[in-house]
Design a protein around this motif. Structure first.
Motif, mmCIF file in Angstrom:
data_model
loop_
_atom_site.group_PDB
_atom_site.id
_atom_site.type_symbol
_atom_site.label_atom_id
_atom_site.label_comp_id
_atom_site.label_asym_id
_atom_site.label_seq_id
_atom_site.Cartn_x
_atom_site.Cartn_y
_atom_site.Cartn_z
ATOM 1 N N MET A 1 0.903 -1.053 0.080
ATOM 2 C CA MET A 1 0.012 -0.038 0.020
ATOM 3 C C MET A 1 0.783 1.329 -0.016
ATOM 4 O O MET A 1 2.086 1.283 0.849
ATOM 5 N N LEU A 2 0.671 2.128 -0.780
ATOM 6 C CA LEU A 2 1.321 3.661 -0.692
ATOM 7 C C LEU A 2 0.885 4.252 0.404
ATOM 8 O O LEU A 2 -0.112 4.200 0.878
ATOM 9 N N LEU A 3 1.895 5.144 1.001
ATOM 10 C CA LEU A 3 1.660 5.665 2.144
ATOM 11 C C LEU A 3 2.078 7.231 1.799
ATOM 12 O O LEU A 3 2.947 7.586 1.261
ATOM 13 N N ALA A 4 0.982 8.023 2.515
ATOM 14 C CA ALA A 4 1.207 9.678 2.015
ATOM 15 C C ALA A 4 2.436 10.040 2.792
ATOM 16 O O ALA A 4 2.836 9.359 4.080
ATOM 17 N N HIS A 5 3.158 10.921 2.143
ATOM 18 C CA HIS A 5 4.398 11.637 3.058
ATOM 19 C C HIS A 5 3.814 12.390 4.140
ATOM 20 O O HIS A 5 2.722 13.044 4.319
ATOM 21 N N PRO A 6 4.551 12.149 5.220
ATOM 22 C CA PRO A 6 4.167 12.803 6.434
ATOM 23 C C PRO A 6 4.006 14.220 6.394
ATOM 24 O O PRO A 6 2.844 14.462 7.109
ATOM 25 N N ALA A 7 4.635 14.842 5.561
ATOM 26 C CA ALA A 7 4.225 16.559 5.608
ATOM 27 C C ALA A 7 2.832 16.688 4.921
ATOM 28 O O ALA A 7 2.130 17.507 5.483
ATOM 29 N N VAL A 8 2.421 15.695 3.983
ATOM 30 C CA VAL A 8 0.931 15.934 3.456
ATOM 31 C C VAL A 8 -0.087 15.454 4.690
ATOM 32 O O VAL A 8 -1.106 16.281 4.794
ATOM 33 N N LEU A 9 0.372 14.486 5.366
ATOM 34 C CA LEU A 9 -0.536 14.029 6.363
ATOM 35 C C LEU A 9 -0.745 15.103 7.596
ATOM 36 O O LEU A 9 -1.794 15.637 7.952
ATOM 37 N N ARG A 10 0.444 15.734 7.499
ATOM 38 C CA ARG A 10 0.405 16.939 9.071
ATOM 39 C C ARG A 10 -0.314 18.094 8.371
ATOM 40 O O ARG A 10 -0.981 18.611 9.205
ATOM 41 N N GLU A 11 -0.319 18.376 7.220
ATOM 42 C CA GLU A 11 -1.000 19.403 6.524
ATOM 43 C C GLU A 11 -2.391 19.167 6.695
ATOM 44 O O GLU A 11 -3.252 20.169 6.891
ATOM 45 N N LEU A 12 -2.787 17.895 6.460
ATOM 46 C CA LEU A 12 -4.232 17.779 6.208
ATOM 47 C C LEU A 12 -5.054 17.627 7.508
ATOM 48 O O LEU A 12 -5.955 18.225 7.940
ATOM 49 N N VAL A 13 -4.194 17.113 8.598
ATOM 50 C CA VAL A 13 -4.614 17.064 9.953
ATOM 51 C C VAL A 13 -4.822 18.307 10.674
ATOM 52 O O VAL A 13 -5.850 18.785 11.097
ATOM 53 N N ALA A 14 -3.843 19.448 10.053
ATOM 54 C CA ALA A 14 -4.012 20.667 10.634
ATOM 55 C C ALA A 14 -4.990 21.441 9.813
ATOM 56 O O ALA A 14 -5.545 22.231 10.716
ATOM 57 N N ARG A 15 -5.252 21.119 8.827
ATOM 58 C CA ARG A 15 -6.353 21.822 7.884
ATOM 59 C C ARG A 15 -7.581 21.625 8.398
ATOM 60 O O ARG A 15 -8.482 22.450 8.858
ATOM 61 N N THR A 47 -5.453 7.702 3.757
ATOM 62 C CA THR A 47 -5.075 6.929 4.778
ATOM 63 C C THR A 47 -5.505 5.506 4.592
ATOM 64 O O THR A 47 -5.380 4.572 5.382
ATOM 65 N N GLY A 48 -6.393 5.488 3.611
ATOM 66 C CA GLY A 48 -7.074 4.065 3.128
ATOM 67 C C GLY A 48 -8.152 3.740 4.087
ATOM 68 O O GLY A 48 -8.338 2.526 4.435
ATOM 69 N N THR A 49 -8.803 4.750 4.658
ATOM 70 C CA THR A 49 -10.143 4.391 5.612
ATOM 71 C C THR A 49 -11.036 4.913 5.086
ATOM 72 O O THR A 49 -10.971 5.709 3.927
ATOM 73 N N ARG A 50 -12.314 4.725 5.741
ATOM 74 C CA ARG A 50 -13.765 5.218 5.209
ATOM 75 C C ARG A 50 -14.378 6.125 6.294
ATOM 76 O O ARG A 50 -15.272 6.603 5.807
ATOM 77 N N HIS A 51 -13.675 6.239 7.247
ATOM 78 C CA HIS A 51 -14.279 7.225 8.516
ATOM 79 C C HIS A 51 -13.576 8.093 9.006
ATOM 80 O O HIS A 51 -12.430 7.726 9.147
ATOM 81 N N ARG A 62 0.948 7.415 11.811
ATOM 82 C CA ARG A 62 1.832 7.308 11.116
ATOM 83 C C ARG A 62 2.789 8.619 11.478
ATOM 84 O O ARG A 62 4.001 8.476 11.516
ATOM 85 N N LEU A 63 2.254 9.736 11.688
ATOM 86 C CA LEU A 63 3.148 10.957 12.081
ATOM 87 C C LEU A 63 3.927 10.594 13.536
ATOM 88 O O LEU A 63 5.049 10.898 13.322
ATOM 89 N N ALA A 64 3.353 9.949 14.433
ATOM 90 C CA ALA A 64 4.000 9.697 15.476
ATOM 91 C C ALA A 64 5.157 8.697 15.168
ATOM 92 O O ALA A 64 5.962 8.707 15.905
ATOM 93 N N ALA A 65 4.810 7.697 14.200
ATOM 94 C CA ALA A 65 5.919 6.682 14.045
ATOM 95 C C ALA A 65 6.902 7.438 13.300
ATOM 96 O O ALA A 65 8.141 7.173 13.365
ATOM 97 N N THR A 66 6.839 8.257 12.529
ATOM 98 C CA THR A 66 7.763 9.063 11.767
ATOM 99 C C THR A 66 8.756 9.801 12.512
ATOM 100 O O THR A 66 9.916 9.924 12.436
ATOM 101 N N THR A 67 7.970 10.318 13.391
ATOM 102 C CA THR A 67 8.766 11.428 14.481
ATOM 103 C C THR A 67 9.623 10.531 15.286
ATOM 104 O O THR A 67 10.881 10.897 15.624
ATOM 105 N N THR A 68 8.956 9.365 15.674
ATOM 106 C CA THR A 68 9.983 8.307 16.636
ATOM 107 C C THR A 68 11.078 7.893 15.569
ATOM 108 O O THR A 68 12.317 7.870 16.304
#
Length: 84
Positions: A1-15, A47-51, A62-68
């Motif tokens: 499965m493709l994973l989004a870049h952490p910067a993209v996820l960070r921006e989406l969560v912040a938005r 994130t490959g989810t539905r909810h 994913r962001l926590a894992a990337t930070t670690t």
């Protein structure tokens, strides 16, 4: 499965969080609702989810894992430099 870049996820969560805050402070205008729906959809797709709750949990994990991993890499690099 493709994973989004952490910067993209960070921006989406912040938005998403920013839009939620704005929607609580103001009446939910049609434009604000559309933008909130758009970012919710994008979070789910990336994130490959539905909810939304699953999408936020997956993005934050994913962001926590990337930070670690990044912290461990910095510690290893610092130890290598210090040892020489």
């Amino acid at each position: 499965m493709l994973l989004a870049h952490p910067a993209v996820l960070r921006e989406l969560v912040a938005r998403y969080e920013s839009l939620c805050t704005a929607s609580q402070e103001l009446a939910l205008a049609p434009d604000l609702k559309r933008r909130l729906d758009d970012v919710t959809y994008t979070l789910c797709v990336t994130t490959g989810t539905r909810h939304l709750d699953q999408a936020l949990a997956a993005a934050r994990a994913r962001l926590a894992a990337t930070t670690t991993v990044a912290s461990a890499a910095v510690a290893t690099a610092t130890a290598a430099v210090t040892a020489t």
